[in-house]
Write an enzyme that holds these catalytic residues in place. Sequence first.
Site, PDB file in Angstrom:
ATOM      1  N   ASP A   1      23.446  19.858   0.726  1.00  0.00           N
ATOM      2  CA  ASP A   1      22.634  19.491  -0.432  1.00  0.00           C
ATOM      3  C   ASP A   1      23.476  19.647  -1.694  1.00  0.00           C
ATOM      4  O   ASP A   1      24.580  20.168  -1.650  1.00  0.00           O
ATOM      5  CB  ASP A   1      21.377  20.354  -0.485  1.00  0.00           C
ATOM      6  CG  ASP A   1      21.716  21.808  -0.614  1.00  0.00           C
ATOM      7  OD1 ASP A   1      21.986  22.250  -1.744  1.00  0.00           O
ATOM      8  OD2 ASP A   1      21.770  22.506   0.427  1.00  0.00           O
ATOM      9  N   SER A   2      22.915  19.210  -2.798  1.00  0.00           N
ATOM     10  CA  SER A   2      23.674  19.205  -4.058  1.00  0.00           C
ATOM     11  C   SER A   2      23.787  20.588  -4.674  1.00  0.00           C
ATOM     12  O   SER A   2      24.622  20.817  -5.535  1.00  0.00           O
ATOM     13  CB  SER A   2      22.978  18.301  -5.061  1.00  0.00           C
ATOM     14  OG  SER A   2      21.723  18.881  -5.418  1.00  0.00           O
TER      15      SER A   2
ATOM     16  N   GLY B   1      21.464  21.791  -6.507  1.00  0.00           N
ATOM     17  CA  GLY B   1      20.561  21.794  -7.668  1.00  0.00           C
ATOM     18  C   GLY B   1      19.193  22.365  -7.367  1.00  0.00           C
ATOM     19  O   GLY B   1      18.648  23.159  -8.119  1.00  0.00           O
TER      20      GLY B   1
ATOM     21  N   ASP C   1      20.383  15.846  -8.294  1.00  0.00           N
ATOM     22  CA  ASP C   1      19.265  15.178  -8.954  1.00  0.00           C
ATOM     23  C   ASP C   1      18.575  16.150  -9.893  1.00  0.00           C
ATOM     24  O   ASP C   1      18.788  17.361  -9.806  1.00  0.00           O
ATOM     25  CB  ASP C   1      18.283  14.587  -7.934  1.00  0.00           C
ATOM     26  CG  ASP C   1      17.787  15.606  -6.914  1.00  0.00           C
ATOM     27  OD1 ASP C   1      18.350  16.721  -6.860  1.00  0.00           O
ATOM     28  OD2 ASP C   1      16.847  15.301  -6.171  1.00  0.00           O
TER      29      ASP C   1
ATOM     30  N   GLN D   1      13.477   9.723  -6.795  1.00  0.00           N
ATOM     31  CA  GLN D   1      12.555  10.623  -7.500  1.00  0.00           C
ATOM     32  C   GLN D   1      11.422   9.794  -8.110  1.00  0.00           C
ATOM     33  O   GLN D   1      11.277   8.625  -7.799  1.00  0.00           O
ATOM     34  CB  GLN D   1      13.323  11.413  -8.574  1.00  0.00           C
ATOM     35  CG  GLN D   1      14.318  12.418  -8.004  1.00  0.00           C
ATOM     36  CD  GLN D   1      13.611  13.610  -7.330  1.00  0.00           C
ATOM     37  OE1 GLN D   1      12.393  13.780  -7.411  1.00  0.00           O
ATOM     38  NE2 GLN D   1      14.396  14.437  -6.640  1.00  0.00           N
TER      39      GLN D   1
ATOM     40  N   ASP E   1      14.405  17.490   7.284  1.00  0.00           N
ATOM     41  CA  ASP E   1      14.918  18.860   7.325  1.00  0.00           C
ATOM     42  C   ASP E   1      13.849  19.784   6.768  1.00  0.00           C
ATOM     43  O   ASP E   1      13.007  19.351   5.971  1.00  0.00           O
ATOM     44  CB  ASP E   1      16.155  19.022   6.438  1.00  0.00           C
ATOM     45  CG  ASP E   1      15.769  19.193   4.992  1.00  0.00           C
ATOM     46  OD1 ASP E   1      15.393  18.186   4.366  1.00  0.00           O
ATOM     47  OD2 ASP E   1      15.772  20.331   4.490  1.00  0.00           O
TER      48      ASP E   1
ATOM     49  N   CYS F   1       8.667  24.313  28.134  1.00  0.00           N
ATOM     50  CA  CYS F   1       9.868  24.269  27.289  1.00  0.00           C
ATOM     51  C   CYS F   1      11.095  24.654  28.114  1.00  0.00           C
ATOM     52  O   CYS F   1      11.046  25.570  28.930  1.00  0.00           O
ATOM     53  CB  CYS F   1       9.702  25.223  26.110  1.00  0.00           C
ATOM     54  SG  CYS F   1      11.160  25.324  25.050  1.00  0.00           S
TER      55      CYS F   1
ATOM     56  N   CYS G   1      14.043  25.634  26.793  1.00  0.00           N
ATOM     57  CA  CYS G   1      15.023  26.357  25.971  1.00  0.00           C
ATOM     58  C   CYS G   1      15.427  27.670  26.657  1.00  0.00           C
ATOM     59  O   CYS G   1      14.718  28.175  27.528  1.00  0.00           O
ATOM     60  CB  CYS G   1      14.473  26.605  24.571  1.00  0.00           C
ATOM     61  SG  CYS G   1      13.477  28.089  24.399  1.00  0.00           S
TER      62      CYS G   1
ATOM     63  N   CYS H   1      12.665  30.406  26.692  1.00  0.00           N
ATOM     64  CA  CYS H   1      11.554  30.211  27.626  1.00  0.00           C
ATOM     65  C   CYS H   1      12.000  30.327  29.079  1.00  0.00           C
ATOM     66  O   CYS H   1      11.215  30.702  29.947  1.00  0.00           O
ATOM     67  CB  CYS H   1      10.883  28.865  27.372  1.00  0.00           C
ATOM     68  SG  CYS H   1       9.996  28.853  25.802  1.00  0.00           S
TER      69      CYS H   1
ATOM     70  N   HIS I   1      13.890  29.074  20.245  1.00  0.00           N
ATOM     71  CA  HIS I   1      12.766  28.300  20.789  1.00  0.00           C
ATOM     72  C   HIS I   1      12.243  27.288  19.762  1.00  0.00           C
ATOM     73  O   HIS I   1      12.000  26.131  20.101  1.00  0.00           O
ATOM     74  CB  HIS I   1      11.621  29.212  21.246  1.00  0.00           C
ATOM     75  CG  HIS I   1      10.372  28.434  21.489  1.00  0.00           C
ATOM     76  ND1 HIS I   1      10.153  27.730  22.658  1.00  0.00           N
ATOM     77  CD2 HIS I   1       9.319  28.155  20.674  1.00  0.00           C
ATOM     78  CE1 HIS I   1       9.015  27.066  22.552  1.00  0.00           C
ATOM     79  NE2 HIS I   1       8.485  27.311  21.369  1.00  0.00           N
TER      80      HIS I   1
END
Length: 417
Positions: A120-121, A123, A174, A217, A294, A332, A334, A337, A362
């Site tokens: 990320d920036s 900011g 931004d 934006q 994200d 699951c 993973c 689990c 998990h």
Amino acid sequence: MAASTERETDMGSVNAGVSARRAVSSAPPLALRILAECPVSKARACDLTLPHCTVNTPVFMPVGTQGTMKGITSDQLEDLGCQICLGNTYHLGMRPGPEIMEKAKGLHNFMNWKNNLLTDSGGFQMVSLVALSEVTEEGVRFQSPYDGKEILLSPEQSIAIQNSLGSDIMMQLDDVVSSTITGPRVEEAMKRSIRWLDRCIAANKNPDRQNLFAIIQGGLNAELRKACLEEMTKREVPGFAIGGLSGGEAKDDFWKMVTLSTDYLPRAKPRYLMGVGYAVELVVCVALGCDMFDCVFPTRTARFGSALVPWGSLQLKKKQFAKDFQPIDPDCHCPTCKRHSRAYIHALFKCDTAAMHHVTIHNIAYQLSLMRAVRASILEARFPEFVRTFMRRMYPSRETYPNWAVEALATVNITLD
Ligand SMILES: [Zn+2]
């Protein structure tokens, strides 16, 4: 827009000509191949080829801080099939700092991560974490929480840090305003974000190996969003993010801004919806045409003992799990689990931080496998049915479906039963 879309499609296709063209036109190191589009909704499944590997979209990108995931190692993340994760520029830019990053030959090397990284920036963290920050045309000025020194994060500085990190996708700096703010400040921030985008594009030293994404934006104002979309899509950037949402605004405003954005974004470029990570939001926003997501939620909530499951979540610290010898989710696959019971993790939470680690693994596995299932359903042309099954499993009854989700899905022709 038709002409520019055609050009972008050409630029975005995976073919042998890309590297040859790159030399002359400095085309970005990114190729988006659309494999399937849902015939009913706006959902799509793509292969996004980045410098370190191809990313299967729709994709959820886990968030790392200071070069390591909280509660999980790079190895474990790789074993879960994660093709791209986030690094926080704010933390990395301050500590260990750009010089160490240069010496380490970038963040991939530093954290020993062989797949893609998005940074990320810086900011957003500044505005949200540092009380004494001030935004001017120059950049974001703030006091370092580490040594109290005044620091200016300009668009150029943000890109310089991200260039030193060597991420596959960099985000423009931004001008971030809270999604609940209205009035002239929203327009000012939107217009400044466009000017800062131009400065970021000019500042990128590695356009041949680092992709710079623009951030749309405009707050919750449709006219401002459209104006921002119109200006930013004129720029030659390899991808777009939808920013300024998921900050506590009404869900009705949220999804309307998302769908408006995907209506105007070029089909041939990836669309990244920032800060979204609840399962129902992911599924609905894929239906609205987003490719990348994200959120810190799955890892943060894991540290509080909350395990994500297809029917909601389990608060593993609760007494009811003390003698529950099932895995978190019997379906699951993973490592948590496969190996541990709810009772074991419940007990571990009383004495050991390893409990957080098990639940983090998990929860990331849950997010990644949810997106893989979404993708498979799009590829097999059964996405609407997938959404209906997902909702039936997630909520106890039709009456408890969130209204905004029902309405948003209806606008892309997915009706729930
Ligand atoms: Zn699991």
